[in-house]
Design an enzyme around this catalytic site. Structure first.
Site, PDB file in Angstrom:
ATOM      1  N   LYS A   1      -9.187  -6.116  11.517  1.00  0.00           N
ATOM      2  CA  LYS A   1      -9.887  -4.970  10.924  1.00  0.00           C
ATOM      3  C   LYS A   1     -11.283  -4.816  11.527  1.00  0.00           C
ATOM      4  O   LYS A   1     -11.792  -3.705  11.662  1.00  0.00           O
ATOM      5  CB  LYS A   1      -9.940  -5.132   9.397  1.00  0.00           C
ATOM      6  CG  LYS A   1      -8.560  -4.993   8.743  1.00  0.00           C
ATOM      7  CD  LYS A   1      -7.985  -3.628   9.053  1.00  0.00           C
ATOM      8  CE  LYS A   1      -6.582  -3.399   8.578  1.00  0.00           C
ATOM      9  NZ  LYS A   1      -6.087  -2.046   8.839  1.00  0.00           N
TER      10      LYS A   1
ATOM     11  N   TYR B   1      -6.291 -11.338   9.521  1.00  0.00           N
ATOM     12  CA  TYR B   1      -6.311  -9.937   9.069  1.00  0.00           C
ATOM     13  C   TYR B   1      -7.716  -9.351   9.239  1.00  0.00           C
ATOM     14  O   TYR B   1      -7.880  -8.251   9.776  1.00  0.00           O
ATOM     15  CB  TYR B   1      -5.874  -9.866   7.606  1.00  0.00           C
ATOM     16  CG  TYR B   1      -5.955  -8.483   6.988  1.00  0.00           C
ATOM     17  CD1 TYR B   1      -5.038  -7.493   7.318  1.00  0.00           C
ATOM     18  CD2 TYR B   1      -6.950  -8.178   6.060  1.00  0.00           C
ATOM     19  CE1 TYR B   1      -5.115  -6.227   6.747  1.00  0.00           C
ATOM     20  CE2 TYR B   1      -7.030  -6.916   5.477  1.00  0.00           C
ATOM     21  CZ  TYR B   1      -6.108  -5.945   5.822  1.00  0.00           C
ATOM     22  OH  TYR B   1      -6.191  -4.684   5.262  1.00  0.00           O
TER      23      TYR B   1
HETATM   24  P1  NAP Z   1       0.997  -0.021   2.229  1.00  0.00           P
HETATM   25  O1  NAP Z   1       1.056   0.611   0.892  1.00  0.00           O
HETATM   26  O2  NAP Z   1       1.576  -1.375   2.432  1.00  0.00           O
HETATM   27  O3  NAP Z   1       1.615   0.988   3.311  1.00  0.00           O
HETATM   28  C1  NAP Z   1       1.667   0.616   4.658  1.00  0.00           C
HETATM   29  C2  NAP Z   1       2.105   1.800   5.476  1.00  0.00           C
HETATM   30  O4  NAP Z   1       2.059   1.423   6.856  1.00  0.00           O
HETATM   31  C3  NAP Z   1       3.527   2.217   5.184  1.00  0.00           C
HETATM   32  O5  NAP Z   1       3.616   3.618   5.313  1.00  0.00           O
HETATM   33  C4  NAP Z   1       4.329   1.532   6.297  1.00  0.00           C
HETATM   34  O6  NAP Z   1       5.538   2.233   6.647  1.00  0.00           O
HETATM   35  C5  NAP Z   1       3.347   1.645   7.442  1.00  0.00           C
HETATM   36  N1  NAP Z   1       3.555   0.678   8.498  1.00  0.00           N
HETATM   37  C6  NAP Z   1       3.479  -0.680   8.433  1.00  0.00           C
HETATM   38  N2  NAP Z   1       3.737  -1.208   9.634  1.00  0.00           N
HETATM   39  C7  NAP Z   1       3.976  -0.174  10.476  1.00  0.00           C
HETATM   40  C8  NAP Z   1       4.319  -0.076  11.851  1.00  0.00           C
HETATM   41  N3  NAP Z   1       4.459  -1.172  12.610  1.00  0.00           N
HETATM   42  N4  NAP Z   1       4.498   1.161  12.387  1.00  0.00           N
HETATM   43  C9  NAP Z   1       4.366   2.276  11.629  1.00  0.00           C
HETATM   44  N5  NAP Z   1       4.056   2.249  10.318  1.00  0.00           N
HETATM   45  C10 NAP Z   1       3.869   1.039   9.762  1.00  0.00           C
HETATM   46  O7  NAP Z   1      -0.523  -0.167   2.740  1.00  0.00           O
HETATM   47  P2  NAP Z   1      -1.885   0.509   2.200  1.00  0.00           P
HETATM   48  O8  NAP Z   1      -2.443  -0.359   1.153  1.00  0.00           O
HETATM   49  O9  NAP Z   1      -1.699   1.960   1.952  1.00  0.00           O
HETATM   50  O10 NAP Z   1      -2.791   0.272   3.501  1.00  0.00           O
HETATM   51  C11 NAP Z   1      -2.978   1.264   4.489  1.00  0.00           C
HETATM   52  C12 NAP Z   1      -4.063   0.798   5.432  1.00  0.00           C
HETATM   53  O11 NAP Z   1      -5.250   0.555   4.680  1.00  0.00           O
HETATM   54  C13 NAP Z   1      -3.737  -0.509   6.145  1.00  0.00           C
HETATM   55  O12 NAP Z   1      -4.191  -0.439   7.478  1.00  0.00           O
HETATM   56  C14 NAP Z   1      -4.509  -1.544   5.361  1.00  0.00           C
HETATM   57  O13 NAP Z   1      -4.842  -2.666   6.142  1.00  0.00           O
HETATM   58  C15 NAP Z   1      -5.726  -0.744   4.959  1.00  0.00           C
HETATM   59  N6  NAP Z   1      -6.408  -1.264   3.764  1.00  0.00           N
HETATM   60  C16 NAP Z   1      -5.792  -1.324   2.547  1.00  0.00           C
HETATM   61  C17 NAP Z   1      -6.497  -1.803   1.447  1.00  0.00           C
HETATM   62  C18 NAP Z   1      -5.899  -1.896   0.081  1.00  0.00           C
HETATM   63  O14 NAP Z   1      -6.569  -2.466  -0.826  1.00  0.00           O
HETATM   64  N7  NAP Z   1      -4.711  -1.382  -0.171  1.00  0.00           N
HETATM   65  C19 NAP Z   1      -7.818  -2.226   1.604  1.00  0.00           C
HETATM   66  C20 NAP Z   1      -8.418  -2.154   2.843  1.00  0.00           C
HETATM   67  C21 NAP Z   1      -7.701  -1.650   3.932  1.00  0.00           C
HETATM   68  P3  NAP Z   1       6.948   1.941   5.877  1.00  0.00           P
HETATM   69  O15 NAP Z   1       6.827   2.603   4.525  1.00  0.00           O
HETATM   70  O16 NAP Z   1       7.975   2.582   6.744  1.00  0.00           O
HETATM   71  O17 NAP Z   1       7.058   0.433   5.760  1.00  0.00           O
END
Ligand code: NAP
Length: 248
Positions: A160, A156
């Site tokens: 990133k 992962y």
């Molecule tokens: P999340 O709540 O799990 O939401 C993920 C989103 O991505 C959902 O809208 C999902 O769509 C969509 N998705 C996943 N796979 C996809 C694909 N193949 N094609 C199109 N859409 C897809 O995640 P989040 O926490 O908001 O994270 C968003 C971003 O921030 C990610 O890139 C993650 O790595 C990054 N991030 C998150 C954190 C954290 O602490 N949360 C920290 C650092 C970075 P569906 O609803 O249709 O499944």
């Protein structure tokens, strides 16, 4: 400040979490928001409906970012409907944690396909319209672990980190077309992605966060909004950390 009236914004993974917060923030600033999703069409539609209910403009375009043909078709379709695309928030991402010795090729490949190839495919598809319009903003949602690493997240974290190299290459390649390309690197943010952490895991994680709390999706969205704005016109190739001081 940070108004985006007349701008067409694609938020990948806009149905939940950080992407959803971006959709809401951009909708409030006058942009037309295109909410992308892969599975949760109803949730994505609800995000768009909520923006419209508040007097904003929103649309939905579902496609799997890991499928390049679907990305091209989805971006073409939204450009046909709206005439252009000005801003890409490449946010869609998945996480799969594994100790290195247990890491399966299939897990690594899934992460790579969605988090890296997916983001780059979206950028490639969106770049044509941005070049034509001689204005564009790309924001890639990376992670604090892409810079500092994290035990159990080799694959992962690699995906990133890759986004930072990709964003900076695009920044150099498209600067002459008035297209900027930046990265937002969130820390520990409360979303579905982090909901599975146990109380002990949260406690341990927060010990490394000087601000001693988790971040909100809205706080990450605010950083994305800034980088997409006219006010950030002279900022490109930057990594904006939204991590409570976890990594400086
Ligand atoms: P999340 O709540 O799990 O939401 C993920 C989103 O991505 C959902 O809208 C999902 O769509 C969509 N998705 C996943 N796979 C996809 C694909 N193949 N094609 C199109 N859409 C897809 O995640 P989040 O926490 O908001 O994270 C968003 C971003 O921030 C990610 O890139 C993650 O790595 C990054 N991030 C998150 C954190 C954290 O602490 N949360 C920290 C650092 C970075 P569906 O609803 O249709 O499944």
């Amino acid at each position: 400040m940070f108004r985006l009236d007349g701008r067409i914004v694609l938020v990948t993974g806009g149905s939940r979490g950080i992407g959803r917060a971006c959709c809401e923030a951009f909708g409030e600033q006058g942009a037309t928001v295109v909410v992308n999703y892969v599975k949760n069409g109803e949730t994505a539609r609800a995000v768009a409906d909520a923006i419209v209910a508040k007097g904003g403009k929103a649309d939905v375009e579902g496609f799997d970012v890991a499928d390049s043909s679907a990305v091209n078709a989805g971006v073409d379709a939204l450009v046909k409907r709206h005439g252009k695309i000005d801003v890409l928030i490449a946010n869609a991402g998945i996480v799969k944690d594994s100790l290195l010795w247990r890491l399966k090729d299939a897990e690594f490949e899934d992460l790579w396909a969605t988090n890296v190839r997916g983001a780059i495919a979206c950028a490639r598809a969106a770049s044509k319209s941005m070049m034509r319009g001689r204005w564009g903003r790309m924001v890639f949602v990376s992670s604090v672990v892409g810079e500092m690493g994290n035990a159990g997240q080799t694959a992962y974290a690699a995906t990133k980190a890759a986004l930072i190299g990709a964003a900076r290459s695009i920044a150099r390649e498209y600067a002459s077309r008035n297209v900027t390309s930046n990265v937002v690197a969130p820390g520990f943010i409360d979303t579905d992605m982090t909901v599975a952490f146990t109380a002990e895991q949260r406690e341990e994680m927060l010990q490394g966060v000087p601000l001693a709390r988790t971040g909100s999706a809205a706080e990450v969205a605010a950083a994305c909004l800034y980088l997409a704005s006219d006010e950030a016109a002279y900022v490109t190739g930057h990594v904006l950390r939204v991590n409570g001081g976890m990594h400086m």
